[in-house]
Every structure is written in C-alpha cells, then in structure tokens.
Enzyme design. Structure first.
Site, PDB file in Angstrom:
ATOM      1  N   ARG A 272      -7.108   7.603   1.961  1.00 59.24           N
ATOM      2  CA  ARG A 272      -7.180   7.313   0.567  1.00 59.24           C
ATOM      3  C   ARG A 272      -8.407   7.564  -0.228  1.00 59.24           C
ATOM      4  NH1 ARG A 272      -6.910   2.582  -0.637  1.00 59.24           N
ATOM      5  NH2 ARG A 272      -6.980   1.814   1.654  1.00 59.24           N
TER       6      ARG A 272
ATOM      7  N   LYS B 250       0.634   4.479  -2.312  1.00 53.92           N
ATOM      8  CA  LYS B 250       0.013   3.367  -2.502  1.00 53.92           C
ATOM      9  C   LYS B 250      -0.271   3.295  -4.112  1.00 53.92           C
ATOM     10  CE  LYS B 250      -0.790   1.482   1.259  1.00 53.92           C
ATOM     11  NZ  LYS B 250       0.150   0.292   1.758  1.00 53.92           N
TER      12      LYS B 250
ATOM     13  N   HIS C 134       1.868  -6.766   0.479  1.00 54.72           N
ATOM     14  CA  HIS C 134       1.701  -5.741   1.575  1.00 54.72           C
ATOM     15  C   HIS C 134       2.025  -6.096   2.732  1.00 54.72           C
ATOM     16  CE1 HIS C 134      -1.715  -2.952   3.461  1.00 54.72           C
ATOM     17  NE2 HIS C 134      -0.439  -2.313   3.093  1.00 54.72           N
TER      18      HIS C 134
ATOM     19  N   SER D   6      -3.671  -1.471   6.806  1.00 47.28           N
ATOM     20  CA  SER D   6      -3.435  -0.412   7.526  1.00 47.28           C
ATOM     21  C   SER D   6      -4.114  -0.506   9.119  1.00 47.28           C
ATOM     22  CB  SER D   6      -3.800   0.997   6.937  1.00 47.28           C
ATOM     23  OG  SER D   6      -3.165   1.140   5.755  1.00 47.28           O
TER      24      SER D   6
ATOM     25  N   LYS E 179       1.382  -3.669  11.415  1.00 50.09           N
ATOM     26  CA  LYS E 179       2.568  -3.944  10.597  1.00 50.09           C
ATOM     27  C   LYS E 179       3.646  -3.129  10.819  1.00 50.09           C
ATOM     28  CE  LYS E 179       1.321  -3.360   6.375  1.00 50.09           C
ATOM     29  NZ  LYS E 179       0.346  -2.265   7.005  1.00 50.09           N
ATOM     30  N   THR E 180       3.507  -1.898  11.242  1.00 51.82           N
ATOM     31  CA  THR E 180       4.705  -1.010  11.612  1.00 51.82           C
ATOM     32  C   THR E 180       5.254  -1.369  12.825  1.00 51.82           C
ATOM     33  OG1 THR E 180       3.914   0.700   9.582  1.00 51.82           O
ATOM     34  CG2 THR E 180       5.529   1.457  11.530  1.00 51.82           C
TER      35      THR E 180
ATOM     36  N   ASP F 172       6.164  -1.857   5.118  1.00 50.58           N
ATOM     37  CA  ASP F 172       4.755  -1.887   4.486  1.00 50.58           C
ATOM     38  C   ASP F 172       4.775  -2.542   3.023  1.00 50.58           C
ATOM     39  OD1 ASP F 172       1.936  -1.086   4.528  1.00 50.58           O
ATOM     40  OD2 ASP F 172       2.433   0.459   2.975  1.00 50.58           O
TER      41      ASP F 172
ATOM     42  N   ARG G 232      -0.837  10.362  11.051  1.00 55.08           N
ATOM     43  CA  ARG G 232       0.427   9.739  10.319  1.00 55.08           C
ATOM     44  C   ARG G 232       1.628  10.592  10.530  1.00 55.08           C
ATOM     45  NH1 ARG G 232      -0.022   4.457   7.868  1.00 55.08           N
ATOM     46  NH2 ARG G 232      -2.399   3.925   7.740  1.00 55.08           N
TER      47      ARG G 232
END
Length: 527
Positions: free
Chosen positions: A55, A197, A216, A234, A238-239, A253, A317
């Site tokens: 980003r 996002k 989040h 990130s 989390k994933t 997410d 990704r």
C-alpha cells in the site's frame, strides 16, 4: 454486451466494451490475451504489480467536508484533501477510463444483510477485476439483476497526477475517498490491496456510527460454536493461525461484530506467500490453484513457483475465494466470540509467546496495537520496524481509536470474552539476533487458548509488563514461555525490556486527554 444497472451514473464515455462481472474462466482468458501475467504450473494466474508491491499510506486522503469532517480523526493517517482537488483527480481518472474497454465488478462487503454494502469497482485491467472477484462477496445472478451500488471505486491505475507537487500532495499516486458522494478514486498504483483496504476503511467509518464493531482481525469457529477472533497487522499471522483444519474459517482479515455475532466483510482471503510451506500451512498452500491470483512471486520457465524467493518483494501474496479453504464457514458468520487473541510480531524479542490479559490490559494493548511493520506490506519497508498501530489497524481507521476501543470493551463485558496476547515475533534476541517464533510453537499456544487448557495452567507474573504467563504449556518448550530465559545476556535483555516499556508508555501519552486513556494507562507497563 451486458450493461450494469445505473451505468450512466459512472460518467465514463466512449467505452468500447463493458466486461461486467465476468466469470473466472472469462477473466482467465482476458488476462492471458492481454499478457497481464503468466500461468503457473498448476494453472494459477501470476501477476507483477510493478514497484507498488504494498500500500501507499502517504498517498491516502479523505475529502474534508461536512458532515463527515466532524467524525474523521484527521492527521497523518487520515489526511484531508479539498473537494476541488478531488473533483479534478476524479475527472482525470474518468478520462483515463473513457474510450476503452473497461471491467465493472459488482460485489458485496459484509456477510450480514443488515450491515453489508453494495460496491462497484471500475478498472481497465482484467486481473484487478479478478482480484475484486476473489476478495469480496460474490452476488448471485438474481442479486446482480437488482444491484445498485452504495459506493463506487474508480481504479485508474495507469493514470498519475503530474501536478502533485503544485497540488501539495505526497506523490503522483492518489487514493482518495469522498464519504458524502460515496466514491473513491485510485491513480498511479497497481497494487490490488488498495481496493481491498479502501473499502475496509469505509466499513470502519460506517459501522461504528451505527453502534457496530468493525475489526482488523481473522475469525474461526469450532465444532461447538465457539468463535475466536485474531487481531493483528499484516504479517503477524492472522491468516495462517485462523486457517485451522479443526475449525471452520469465517474469514482471514476483516470482520464486523453486531448484536447477532461476528460476520466476515469479505468473500476471499489474501495470504502472504513468502516461505510458504505445504507442511506447516497446507490449507493455504492447497488454496493456490485455478481462480486464485498470485502476486509478485518468482517462477521458473515452467511456471514452478519458488515461494522462498523474495527478490521482487517480501510481500508476495495470493488472493483466493474462501471456497478454496475446504473447512470454511459457508455463512461467513458465527456467534459472539469466546476468545480474542491479539497478535504482535515483537521485533525486540521481549514479549512472551502468550499471556492472559485482564479487561483493562485488553483495552490497553488494543489501543497500543504494538507489532512490527513486516517487510513489504508498505512501500519502503524492507525489514521489520517496531510500531504502534491503534486497534491493530490504525491505517484503516477513519475515526478516533477510542471509538473502536469503547465498542470492543462493551462487547467484552457483555459476552464475557477471554483475551490473550500472543507474540509471533522474535525470541532469544531482537530482530537480527534472535529467531522468529516457530509456527508450531505459536500453534500450540493458540490451541491451548481455544481448547481451554491454558486456563488450567499455573501462571507467573511477567516483570515490568505485569502480564500473566503460564509456567508450562503443552507443545511449547518451557524456556520459551518467559523470554528472559531465552537471551544469552540477561543484562541486555533487561535493558531491551526497559526500552520497550518506555516506548509503550510514550506511545500511550497520545491518550492522556481522553478519560478512558488515563484509566487504561494504569494497566500498561511502568517505565
């Protein structure tokens, strides 16, 4: 040529063709025909996003106008921009999208019918339409027939603002949100995550004003209906940690939490691929197949991907529809959570692998949002940098952090939720000296939380931070449970612990003028 409802309102002229909500097979053929990337050895399409492999947070703006101006927390994250400049750049983007074939993708954000938003994405790049199709909730044909967008995103990635210096902006890239007109415009960056996002940021504006929590976090649910939330930025896990063969994945997410329970905002997952290993992350590895979309990975001439190769970026990704995870929750929703887990990638190697938090500590660590910016998730970040990000997602939070914290605290109290802090970062030393926590050890901590066995442990106090840490835990080497035991130099550890404690205290001073902040500060470390 199928025309979307309300297409004339987009203000795009002279389009050659409109490719509306194409199927996966159609998008695949368009991607190949336009040479937008390559196909891997197992049929997954692979794209490069150029220099934009993360980003561009310094290029994100909100139009400053009433009534939203009184709700948005203005500053370095939520930067103001004038309505006049927004209009100029929107016109520039529309001009870029005119007189050519375009892709229009309609999708939902939010699995809860009471909270979901209808979003329309317009782009001239097939793989970006593919990305949106993966990441958001895909409407049925009947729903598309009656689809009217609540919000529109114009992605003119091939368009830049040459006048950015004169306009007083950061660069020729722009990502701008107009809350009142329900429009966002993207220019200059090809990174698909800006769309994902961007809509998340808008959900974080809309929902709290309706008294609903936006988060989040990832979420999963056990066979007995016990829901767990995993908060973290990130790269904190989390994933990976919410994708569990023994629990149904709700989402990886972005979620909401209302009076009925937890619901996913999305219809897909966006997983990091660097060093992806089929043995430690079989579900994610198995999700990479036809219809998934790989970003910035390195492959040989035969299309075989080397997931250990981070030469393009550490932020490799893959996006894929959630159906690629066999054990997912079809409704993308579940009841109120039993456990909440805050994930922090501690670059200093100070925090314990797991600690049980009191309600007050939970609010303190939620507002602190300590972790590390992990390589590649933002432009210019090439190695972990310690950071504090309120609510574990401040870059995506338009409102003041205490708005979200108050909502979370109310729900923790109302539903009796257990809260834990889990360090997925370093042990035995800071980044560059110590080692990253193994997924196996972290999994053991998570499993003990989810099966409740951690509540039967004997706890000891973790000095300076006053956290409750287990003395022993099945599946975790006992020495790891207290970081002081993992450093070769005890004095160096004590100095580093003191340094991190002072960073926490200094960061929390931002809340000194807020009543709740003064109260929660008492639950933090003492410098």
């Amino acid at each position: 040529m199928r025309i979307p409802n309300d297409f004339e309102k987009l203000g795009i002229s002279g389009e050659k063709e409109i490719f509306y909500n194409l199927s996966y097979d159609e998008l695949f053929e368009h991607e190949k025909r336009a040479n937008e990337g390559k196909v891997s050895d197992n049929g997954t399409f692979m794209v490069d996003t150029g220099i934009f492999t993360g980003r561009s947070p310094k290029d994100k703006y909100f139009v400053k106008q009433d009534p939203s101006a009184k709700y948005i927390s203005w500053g370095k994250i939520n930067q103001p921009i004038s309505k006049e400049l927004f209009d100029k750049l929107l016109a520039k983007a529309k001009n870029q999208l005119s007189n050519k074939s375009i892709y229009v993708q309609d999708a939902y954000c939010g699995a809860s019918l009471k909270s979901r938003k209808s979003v329309r994405f317009v782009t001239e790049v097939a793989w970006q339409a593919h990305f949106v199709k993966n990441m958001f909730i895909r409407p049925s044909d009947d729903e598309l027939a009656n689809f009217h967008p609540d919000f529109v995103v114009y992605n003119a990635c091939k368009c830049v603002n040459e006048d950015y210096a004169k306009d007083g902006l950061n660069s020729d890239v722009f990502v701008i949100f107009n809350v009142e007109e329900n429009v966002a415009v993207i220019g200059g960056t090809w990174y698909g995550g800006e769309m994902k996002k961007g809509i998340f940021s808008m959900m974080n504006y809309w929902l709290p004003l309706e008294g609903k929590m936006s988060m989040h976090c990832s979420a999963n649910v056990g066979a007995g209906g016990d829901t767990a939330l995993f908060f973290g930025l990130s790269g904190t896990g989390k994933t990976t940690l919410s994708t569990d063969p023994n629990r149904a994945l709700i989402g990886d997410d972005e979620h909401g939490w209302d009076d009925e329970g937890v619901f996913n905002f999305e219809g897909g997952c966006y997983a990091k691929c660097i060093n992806l290993d089929p043995n430690s992350e079989p579900e994610i590895y198995g999700a990479i197949k036809r219809n998934a979309l790989l970003e910035n990975v390195v492959a040989d001439a035969n299309g075989k991907v080397d997931y250990a190769d981070g030469s393009k970026t550490e932020n490799t990704r893959v996006s894929y529809p959630i159906e690629h995870i066999a054990n997912h929750e079809p409704s993308l929703s579940a009841g109120h959570p039993k456990n909440i887990i805050f994930l922090s990638a501690d670059a200093f190697g100070v925090l314990p692998p797991v600690a049980k938090l009191t309600k007050e500590q939970a609010m303190y660590y939620f507002l602190s949002g300590y972790t590390a910016k992990v390589a590649g998730t933002e432009r210019g970040i090439t190695e972990p940098v310690a950071t504090f990000s309120a609510c574990f997602g401040e870059p995506f939070m338009p409102l003041h952090p205490t708005v979200y914290a108050k909502l979370l605290g109310e729900k923790i109290d109302k539903h009796g939720v257990n809260v834990y802090l889990v360090n997925t970062g370093w042990s035995g030393g800071a980044y560059g000296v110590g080692k990253r926590m193994s997924i196996k050890a972290t999994r053991a901590c998570i499993n003990a939380i989810l099966d409740g066995s951690i509540t039967k442990c004997e706890f000891e106090n973790f000095e300076k931070f006053n956290l409750a840490v287990p003395k022993e835990l099945a599946g975790v080497e006992t020495k790891l449970l207290n970081p002081a035991n993992t450093w070769e130099n005890a004095d160096e550890y004590a100095k580093t612990r003191e340094k991190l404690a002072k960073m926490f205290v200094e960061n929390f001073k931002r809340y000194e003028d807020v009543k709740e902040g003064v109260e929660y500060a008492k639950a933090g470390p003492k410098a």
